[in-house]
Write an enzyme that holds these catalytic residues in place. Structure first.
Site, PDB file in Angstrom:
ATOM      1  N   ASN A 259       0.763  -1.353   0.032  1.00 28.95           N
ATOM      2  CA  ASN A 259      -0.091  -0.119  -0.094  1.00 28.95           C
ATOM      3  C   ASN A 259       0.920   1.471   0.153  1.00 28.95           C
ATOM      4  O   ASN A 259       0.353   2.307  -0.456  1.00 28.95           O
ATOM      5  CB  ASN A 259      -0.850   0.136   1.184  1.00 28.95           C
TER       6      ASN A 259
ATOM      7  N   ILE B 205       4.078   7.222  -2.725  1.00 33.96           N
ATOM      8  CA  ILE B 205       3.910   8.747  -2.802  1.00 33.96           C
ATOM      9  C   ILE B 205       3.608   9.207  -4.044  1.00 33.96           C
ATOM     10  O   ILE B 205       3.924   8.376  -5.092  1.00 33.96           O
ATOM     11  CB  ILE B 205       5.803   8.966  -2.303  1.00 33.96           C
TER      12      ILE B 205
ATOM     13  N   SER C 266      -4.076   2.755  -8.915  1.00 33.86           N
ATOM     14  CA  SER C 266      -4.811   3.993  -9.134  1.00 33.86           C
ATOM     15  C   SER C 266      -5.281   3.891 -10.342  1.00 33.86           C
ATOM     16  O   SER C 266      -4.748   3.614 -11.373  1.00 33.86           O
ATOM     17  CB  SER C 266      -3.578   5.213  -9.007  1.00 33.86           C
TER      18      SER C 266
ATOM     19  N   TYR D 243       4.354   9.170 -11.161  1.00 32.65           N
ATOM     20  CA  TYR D 243       3.364   8.100 -10.177  1.00 32.65           C
ATOM     21  C   TYR D 243       2.794   7.169 -11.251  1.00 32.65           C
ATOM     22  O   TYR D 243       2.763   5.912 -10.587  1.00 32.65           O
ATOM     23  CB  TYR D 243       2.348   9.086  -9.754  1.00 32.65           C
TER      24      TYR D 243
HETATM   25  N1  LIG Z   1      -5.890   8.744  -1.740  1.00 34.38           N
HETATM   26  C1  LIG Z   1      -6.152   8.684  -2.995  1.00 34.38           C
HETATM   27  O1  LIG Z   1      -6.823   9.513  -3.471  1.00 34.38           O
HETATM   28  C2  LIG Z   1      -5.554   7.394  -3.800  1.00 34.38           C
HETATM   29  C3  LIG Z   1      -5.854   7.128  -5.155  1.00 34.38           C
HETATM   30  C4  LIG Z   1      -5.499   6.099  -5.706  1.00 34.38           C
HETATM   31  C5  LIG Z   1      -4.374   5.227  -5.274  1.00 34.38           C
HETATM   32  N2  LIG Z   1      -4.048   5.593  -3.849  1.00 34.38           N
HETATM   33  C6  LIG Z   1      -2.866   4.814  -3.261  1.00 34.38           C
HETATM   34  O2  LIG Z   1      -3.088   4.523  -1.788  1.00 34.38           O
HETATM   35  C7  LIG Z   1      -1.925   4.165  -1.478  1.00 34.38           C
HETATM   36  C8  LIG Z   1      -2.054   4.876   0.203  1.00 34.38           C
HETATM   37  O3  LIG Z   1      -2.209   6.357   0.001  1.00 34.38           O
HETATM   38  P1  LIG Z   1      -3.108   7.097   0.933  1.00 34.38           P
HETATM   39  O4  LIG Z   1      -3.889   7.883   0.204  1.00 34.38           O
HETATM   40  O5  LIG Z   1      -3.519   6.575   2.248  1.00 34.38           O
HETATM   41  O6  LIG Z   1      -1.904   8.445   1.446  1.00 34.38           O
HETATM   42  P2  LIG Z   1      -1.039   8.490   2.714  1.00 34.38           P
HETATM   43  O7  LIG Z   1      -1.841   8.922   3.817  1.00 34.38           O
HETATM   44  O8  LIG Z   1      -0.108   9.539   2.296  1.00 34.38           O
HETATM   45  O9  LIG Z   1      -0.406   7.189   2.926  1.00 34.38           O
HETATM   46  C9  LIG Z   1       0.982   6.813   2.175  1.00 34.38           C
HETATM   47  C10 LIG Z   1       1.585   5.820   3.143  1.00 34.38           C
HETATM   48  O10 LIG Z   1       2.804   5.382   2.299  1.00 34.38           O
HETATM   49  C11 LIG Z   1       3.865   5.469   3.345  1.00 34.38           C
HETATM   50  N3  LIG Z   1       5.233   5.479   2.902  1.00 34.38           N
HETATM   51  C12 LIG Z   1       5.483   6.597   1.944  1.00 34.38           C
HETATM   52  N4  LIG Z   1       6.789   6.575   1.637  1.00 34.38           N
HETATM   53  C13 LIG Z   1       7.408   5.451   2.418  1.00 34.38           C
HETATM   54  C14 LIG Z   1       8.437   4.867   2.394  1.00 34.38           C
HETATM   55  N5  LIG Z   1       9.724   5.197   1.539  1.00 34.38           N
HETATM   56  N6  LIG Z   1       8.710   3.586   3.058  1.00 34.38           N
HETATM   57  C15 LIG Z   1       7.494   3.122   3.817  1.00 34.38           C
HETATM   58  N7  LIG Z   1       6.319   3.856   3.750  1.00 34.38           N
HETATM   59  C16 LIG Z   1       6.258   4.755   3.015  1.00 34.38           C
HETATM   60  C17 LIG Z   1       3.644   6.639   4.384  1.00 34.38           C
HETATM   61  O11 LIG Z   1       3.991   6.437   5.689  1.00 34.38           O
HETATM   62  P3  LIG Z   1       5.418   7.233   6.062  1.00 34.38           P
HETATM   63  O12 LIG Z   1       5.376   8.673   5.559  1.00 34.38           O
HETATM   64  O13 LIG Z   1       5.343   7.059   7.720  1.00 34.38           O
HETATM   65  O14 LIG Z   1       6.676   6.381   5.706  1.00 34.38           O
HETATM   66  C18 LIG Z   1       1.953   6.478   4.516  1.00 34.38           C
HETATM   67  O15 LIG Z   1       1.738   5.384   5.389  1.00 34.38           O
HETATM   68  C19 LIG Z   1      -0.743   4.760  -2.157  1.00 34.38           C
HETATM   69  O16 LIG Z   1      -0.113   3.609  -2.646  1.00 34.38           O
HETATM   70  C20 LIG Z   1      -1.616   5.675  -3.251  1.00 34.38           C
HETATM   71  O17 LIG Z   1      -0.737   5.717  -4.294  1.00 34.38           O
HETATM   72  C21 LIG Z   1      -4.383   6.768  -3.208  1.00 34.38           C
END
Ligand SMILES: NC(=O)c1ccc[n+]([C@@H]2O[C@H](COP(=O)([O-])OP(=O)(O)OC[C@H]3O[C@@H](n4cnc5c(N)ncnc54)[C@H](OP(=O)(O)O)[C@@H]3O)[C@@H](O)[C@H]2O)c1
Length: 275
Positions: free
Chosen positions: A92, A95, A144, A157
């Site tokens: 999951n 960035i 996504s 991305y």
């Molecule tokens: N929200 C949306 O609209 C959306 C839409 C499509 C897909 N997604 C996908 O959903 C997933 C989760 O996103 P979210 O919306 O929940 O955003 P988020 O709250 O920013 O979550 C991202 C997570 O990834 C972790 N992360 C980032 N860099 C990392 C690293 N180098 N090592 C380990 N962990 C890392 C962050 O934790 P730390 O910063 O603590 O490391 C955080 O827990 C992502 O893959 C994103 O592409 C989201």
């Protein structure tokens, strides 16, 4: 809880320190799962793990930068040592960026995104596979809908998410005889603030497209987590979320039939955001 497919099941979630990963941790903890929560922000993970235990699950917090191969190996090892098994891996962590490619101060940003979104998932999967073979387990990848569209401003991305697609599509038949399923989830907009942390041309978090999402219907992180939990348990191959009311499954067809239309839409969206 007694009928839950996650009861007493060991689940590793990367990117569990906020947003969808955090909501998924609570959802699965409520179903009696044994969780290993990985991300860089240990304070957040520790608090989330405590809440998971209150909700009825087990949980350990593991600080891990998944861009680092050895830290991925350690995350998986700690999960296996804590619970003696791994039943599900949820890739999951992610960035994203919002910048024209030609405006980047350093194109290494694209590599940084690949290392988290793509290579990190590949490493975690590699180290988890022996355990998943034993449990005839499940892999979920959080992708996504953007990668099914044309997404100027978001090149690195969508490339990283499309790479995930190609990798796991090809891996699936290699591991299907071991009873391991791969669920690819193409999410639309989820209300986590993710779009407000997009890396800009200098590689710094920026408000990205967040101001433009005010009028867009977003799914809550809790509903997103329930969708991930249910479809992964059901071993679905692909899950397409609607985007702004449009059925997600139609979008790949639209791109095939009307690529120019989607390019114009993407370009207009990028320009309206000020890029
Ligand atoms: N929200 C949306 O609209 C959306 C839409 C499509 C897909 N997604 C996908 O959903 C997933 C989760 O996103 P979210 O919306 O929940 O955003 P988020 O709250 O920013 O979550 C991202 C997570 O990834 C972790 N992360 C980032 N860099 C990392 C690293 N180098 N090592 C380990 N962990 C890392 C962050 O934790 P730390 O910063 O603590 O490391 C955080 O827990 C992502 O893959 C994103 O592409 C989201």
């Amino acid at each position: 809880m007694t009928n839950s497919p996650y009861l007493n099941q060991s689940v590793v979630i990367t990117g569990a320190s906020s947003g969808i990963g955090e909501a998924l941790a609570y959802e699965l903890a409520g179903q009696g799962a044994w969780l290993t929560l990985g991300a860089r922000r240990l304070d957040n993970l520790t608090t989330i793990a405590e809440k998971c235990r209150v909700l009825g699950g087990k949980a350990i917090a593991v600080q891990c930068d998944i861009a680092d191969q050895m830290q991925c190996a350690s995350l998986i090892q700690q999960a296996a040592e804590a619970y003696g098994r791994i039943d599900t891996l949820v890739n999951n962590a992610g960035i994203t960026m919002w910048a024209r490619f030609s405006d980047l101060q350093d194109p290494v940003l694209i590599n940084q995104i690949m290392q988290v979104n793509f290579t990190g998932a590949v490493y975690c999967t590699y180290y988890a596979l022996p355990h998943l073979k034993q449990s005839r387990g499940r892999i979920a990848c959080i992708s996504s809908m953007g990668e099914k569209l044309v997404a100027p401003g978001n090149t690195g991305y969508v490339a990283s998410k499309r790479a995930l697609d190609a990798f796991f599509e090809s891996l699936r038949p290699e591991i299907s005889d071991d009873g391991i399923s791969v669920t690819m989830l193409y999410l639309g907009f989820i209300d986590t603030g993710f779009a407000g942390r997009m890396l800009d041309s200098a590689g710094q978090p920026s408000s990205g497209i967040q101001p433009m999402l005010k009028r867009v219907k977003q799914m809550s992180a809790e509903d997103g987590a329930r969708l991930i939990a249910r479809t992964t348990a059901d071993r679905k191959r692909q899950v397409f979320m609607p985007v702004n009311g449009l059925p997600g499954v139609l979008l790949p067809w639209l791109k095939l039939i009307m690529p120019g239309y989607l390019e114009r839409m993407g370009k207009q969206f990028m320009e309206r955001s000020g890029l």
